[in-house]
Structures are given as C-alpha cells and as structure tokens.
Motif scaffolding. Structure first.
Motif, PDB file in Angstrom:
ATOM      1  N   GLY A 208     -62.687  40.566  31.818  1.00 10.65           N
ATOM      2  CA  GLY A 208     -63.477  42.087  31.510  1.00 10.65           C
ATOM      3  C   GLY A 208     -64.046  42.032  30.303  1.00 10.65           C
ATOM      4  O   GLY A 208     -64.800  42.887  30.012  1.00 10.65           O
ATOM      5  N   LYS A 209     -64.299  40.835  29.618  1.00  9.34           N
ATOM      6  CA  LYS A 209     -65.245  40.796  28.369  1.00  9.34           C
ATOM      7  C   LYS A 209     -66.071  39.673  28.438  1.00  9.34           C
ATOM      8  O   LYS A 209     -65.444  38.507  28.836  1.00  9.34           O
ATOM      9  N   THR A 210     -67.130  39.694  28.072  1.00  8.00           N
ATOM     10  CA  THR A 210     -68.094  38.776  28.162  1.00  8.00           C
ATOM     11  C   THR A 210     -68.407  38.190  26.630  1.00  8.00           C
ATOM     12  O   THR A 210     -68.653  38.902  25.673  1.00  8.00           O
ATOM     13  N   ASN A 211     -68.069  37.075  26.350  1.00  3.99           N
ATOM     14  CA  ASN A 211     -68.348  36.331  25.105  1.00  3.99           C
ATOM     15  C   ASN A 211     -69.573  35.404  25.130  1.00  3.99           C
ATOM     16  O   ASN A 211     -69.949  34.738  26.116  1.00  3.99           O
ATOM     17  N   LYS A 212     -69.933  35.092  24.018  1.00  5.91           N
ATOM     18  CA  LYS A 212     -71.054  34.238  23.876  1.00  5.91           C
ATOM     19  C   LYS A 212     -71.299  33.247  22.847  1.00  5.91           C
ATOM     20  O   LYS A 212     -70.583  33.461  21.877  1.00  5.91           O
ATOM     21  N   LEU A 213     -71.805  32.077  23.099  1.00  8.49           N
ATOM     22  CA  LEU A 213     -71.581  30.933  22.124  1.00  8.49           C
ATOM     23  C   LEU A 213     -72.982  30.109  22.475  1.00  8.49           C
ATOM     24  O   LEU A 213     -73.236  29.839  23.508  1.00  8.49           O
ATOM     25  N   GLN A 214     -73.671  29.649  21.192  1.00  9.04           N
ATOM     26  CA  GLN A 214     -74.851  28.851  21.174  1.00  9.04           C
ATOM     27  C   GLN A 214     -74.481  27.683  20.600  1.00  9.04           C
ATOM     28  O   GLN A 214     -73.955  27.609  19.504  1.00  9.04           O
ATOM     29  N   ILE A 215     -75.035  26.633  21.372  1.00 10.69           N
ATOM     30  CA  ILE A 215     -74.703  25.327  21.035  1.00 10.69           C
ATOM     31  C   ILE A 215     -75.983  24.250  20.988  1.00 10.69           C
ATOM     32  O   ILE A 215     -76.951  24.684  21.810  1.00 10.69           O
ATOM     33  N   VAL A 216     -76.515  23.450  20.136  1.00  8.23           N
ATOM     34  CA  VAL A 216     -77.401  22.658  20.077  1.00  8.23           C
ATOM     35  C   VAL A 216     -77.075  21.234  20.228  1.00  8.23           C
ATOM     36  O   VAL A 216     -76.498  20.620  19.260  1.00  8.23           O
ATOM     37  N   PRO A 217     -76.851  20.710  21.381  1.00  2.00           N
ATOM     38  CA  PRO A 217     -76.386  19.343  21.416  1.00  2.00           C
ATOM     39  C   PRO A 217     -77.630  18.432  20.643  1.00  2.00           C
ATOM     40  O   PRO A 217     -78.774  18.394  20.982  1.00  2.00           O
ATOM     41  N   THR A 218     -76.887  17.365  20.015  1.00  2.50           N
ATOM     42  CA  THR A 218     -77.804  16.614  19.384  1.00  2.50           C
ATOM     43  C   THR A 218     -77.635  15.053  19.611  1.00  2.50           C
ATOM     44  O   THR A 218     -78.499  14.603  18.985  1.00  2.50           O
ATOM     45  N   GLU A 219     -76.638  14.850  20.417  1.00  2.90           N
ATOM     46  CA  GLU A 219     -76.751  13.401  20.894  1.00  2.90           C
ATOM     47  C   GLU A 219     -76.354  13.326  22.264  1.00  2.90           C
ATOM     48  O   GLU A 219     -75.535  13.926  22.968  1.00  2.90           O
ATOM     49  N   THR A 220     -77.021  12.232  23.042  1.00  2.00           N
ATOM     50  CA  THR A 220     -76.921  12.034  24.525  1.00  2.00           C
ATOM     51  C   THR A 220     -75.421  11.264  24.549  1.00  2.00           C
ATOM     52  O   THR A 220     -75.166  10.573  23.724  1.00  2.00           O
ATOM     53  N   GLY A 221     -74.623  11.531  25.821  1.00  2.00           N
ATOM     54  CA  GLY A 221     -73.650  10.792  25.941  1.00  2.00           C
ATOM     55  C   GLY A 221     -72.764  11.572  26.952  1.00  2.00           C
ATOM     56  O   GLY A 221     -73.135  12.925  27.719  1.00  2.00           O
ATOM     57  N   THR A 222     -71.478  11.347  27.265  1.00  2.00           N
ATOM     58  CA  THR A 222     -70.526  11.844  28.151  1.00  2.00           C
ATOM     59  C   THR A 222     -69.184  12.132  27.318  1.00  2.00           C
ATOM     60  O   THR A 222     -68.845  11.527  26.737  1.00  2.00           O
ATOM     61  N   PHE A 223     -68.949  13.522  27.339  1.00  2.00           N
ATOM     62  CA  PHE A 223     -67.849  13.987  26.715  1.00  2.00           C
ATOM     63  C   PHE A 223     -66.747  14.848  27.318  1.00  2.00           C
ATOM     64  O   PHE A 223     -67.216  15.564  28.460  1.00  2.00           O
ATOM     65  N   GLN A 224     -65.717  14.956  26.923  1.00  2.00           N
ATOM     66  CA  GLN A 224     -64.420  15.865  27.583  1.00  2.00           C
ATOM     67  C   GLN A 224     -64.645  17.163  27.340  1.00  2.00           C
ATOM     68  O   GLN A 224     -64.746  17.457  26.243  1.00  2.00           O
TER      69      GLN A 224
END
Length: 293
Positions: A208-224
C-alpha cells in the motif's frame, strides 16, 4: 622469574590472537582501504564505504587515546616498593569530569551529522533518472517493469534444492552501467526489502506504499539480489540476479523482451494466476489491500 614467565606467556597469547585475527580478516572480501567491505559497484556504495571507513578511523583514534591514558595511569601511578598506605580513593577533578562528558557528546553529534548527511543523499530521488524500473515484490519472487521500454520480466519462486541449473531460473534485472536508475518499489502482499549487497543500499517495500530509490551502477558484471525482510517460509529463496551491462546490451535485452511478447507493465495487485498489461504510460498504482497472492 615467575613474573617474567607469566608476562612472556601473556605476550605469546596476545601475539597469537592478533595473528588469528589478521588471518581471519585476510579471508574477508575487500581490503583494509575499504574497511573489508565488498567492492562498491554503485555511487551509493562508495558513499557508504567512505562513511564506514571514516567512522572506524575516528573510533580507532579515540580508542588509541583511551588505551594510552589507561596505560599511562597504570604505569605512572603503580604501587612502588615502600608504599605502605593506599592513596586517596576519592578526589574530584572538575575539568577532567567536564572533559569526559563533553567529548562523548561531541563525538555523538559528529557521527549523527555525517550519518544524517549520507542518509539524506542515499534516499534523495529529486534528480531526473535515465531509467525507471518498477519493482514488484511478491511471495517469493520479483517482477520487473521496465517503464521506459514498456516491457517486463516476471519471476516465479525458484526452489534452491541443490540441483544444477536452479539459479538460472531466477528472474534477472538488467541495468545500464553509469546511468541513474530509479527503482519504484511496491509489494503485492507482505513487507519485503529490495537489496543488492554490492550496492550497499537497501529499502523496505511496504504493501500500500510506494518507495523510491535511485542508484547509479558504476561497474559491469553479475551480482546477487535478495529480499532482506523476513517475509514467510521461503524468504531465504526470494532471490534474483542483477546484470549491469553496457547501454547497447541493455537495449538489446529490452528488444528481446518485446520479441518474447512481454510488453506492457504488470500491475502491482496482479495475481499469480492472471496478469493483465497495465497502461504503458504510467507505473501501476500500489495495491490498497494486503492479500497474499
């Protein structure tokens, strides 16, 4: 002789503990320069690392001063040969008492300032994003709506039973490197938490609530990626993969999803049995009821 032998044994024990500690730290991911944290792959991760390392430097400096004063007092005022009477056990020293009252308050204030400053920066979503992704959490998987491309990726609970290929069935979140990504977070049922450990930032997802988050990925790769809020029986298996790729590869993935027919956006309150495409020009509104779909 007994005193000397005892002192040597204590010294050897302390040396052994230090050696074991250094050996344990050497097996940790990361380096001394980043406080043995994982290598940051986002702008927020760099900020968190700097705060962590700065805090440890301040704490160790205070510890060194405290230990030094304790050692000085133990040596300077130790009992000497010929001392027959005990020194005065109670004596007031107003300047010293003021000092060890004011300094801790000052330390807490400094820690609070830098923590509040970095927290405000980590949760700031006022900048215009390059990419907007609506993340829908559900028991026990994830749906990803690529709002700008009007395509989606839907996930189903993947049981990690030790069989080969189980991880390949996890939903995959694609992100373009060095682009500001805004995650619009909604839950379809209970409280979850969106967490990519390599980003060093997470945010709760509340029904019932919308949260927002901004991220700038700085490296390529695969992450969990994973859920960081206990959300039911299979919480530990609520996982997803994150692929940070070049803009060209990201655009290719968006085209592939469109070719697979995964166009439109999945509504937040869609059930697992039936999913209807939402308006492509807006992010679905959060569900107002807390049904476990």
């Amino acid at each position: 002789m007994t005193t000397v032998a005892t002192t040597r044994r204590r010294g050897l024990r302390l040396t052994g503990l230090v050696a074991v500690g250094m050996l344990a730290l050497s097996g940790c991911q990361g380096q001394v320069s980043n406080g043995y944290l994982p290598n940051a792959v986002s702008d927020s991760g760099v900020r968190v690392t700097n705060l962590w390392v700065g805090s440890w430097i301040a704490v160790l400096a205070v510890g060194a001063i405290t230990w030094g004063l304790m050692l000085y007092a133990a040596i300077r005022f130790r009992k000497r040969r010929g001392d027959e009477t005990l020194p005065v056990q109670l004596r007031y020293n107003v300047p010293v008492e003021l000092l060890y009252t004011i300094i801790p308050v000052f330390m807490v204030a400094v820690f609070f300032y830098y923590t509040a400053r970095d927290e405000a920066a980590l949760t700031d979503t006022s900048k215009k994003p390059d990419v907007t992704i609506s993340v829908v959490a559900k028991q026990w998987s994830w749906d990803f709506n690529y709002v700008d491309s009007n395509v989606h990726e839907t996930g189903a609970h993947t049981e990690l039973n030790g069989q080969e290929g189980a991880r390949a069935k996890m939903p995959v979140l694609y992100l373009p490197v060095n682009k500001r990504v805004e995650f619009v977070l909604n839950s379809r049922d209970v409280i979850h938490s969106f967490w990519v450990p390599a980003f060093m930032t997470k945010l709760d997802i509340i029904p019932g609530k919308t949260n927002k988050l901004q991220i700038v990925p700085t490296e390529t790769g695969t992450f969990q990626g994973k859920c960081a809020e206990l959300c039911g029986a299979y919480h530990s298996q609520m996982l997803f993969m994150v692929k940070i790729v070049s803009q060209e590869e990201y655009d290719q993935q968006m085209s592939r999803l469109a070719e697979l027919g995964q166009t439109g956006l999945i509504p937040v309150d869609a059930s697992r049995e039936k999913m209807e495409p939402a308006d492509a020009n807006k992010i679905p509104a959060p569900a107002r009821t807390g049904s476990n779909n």
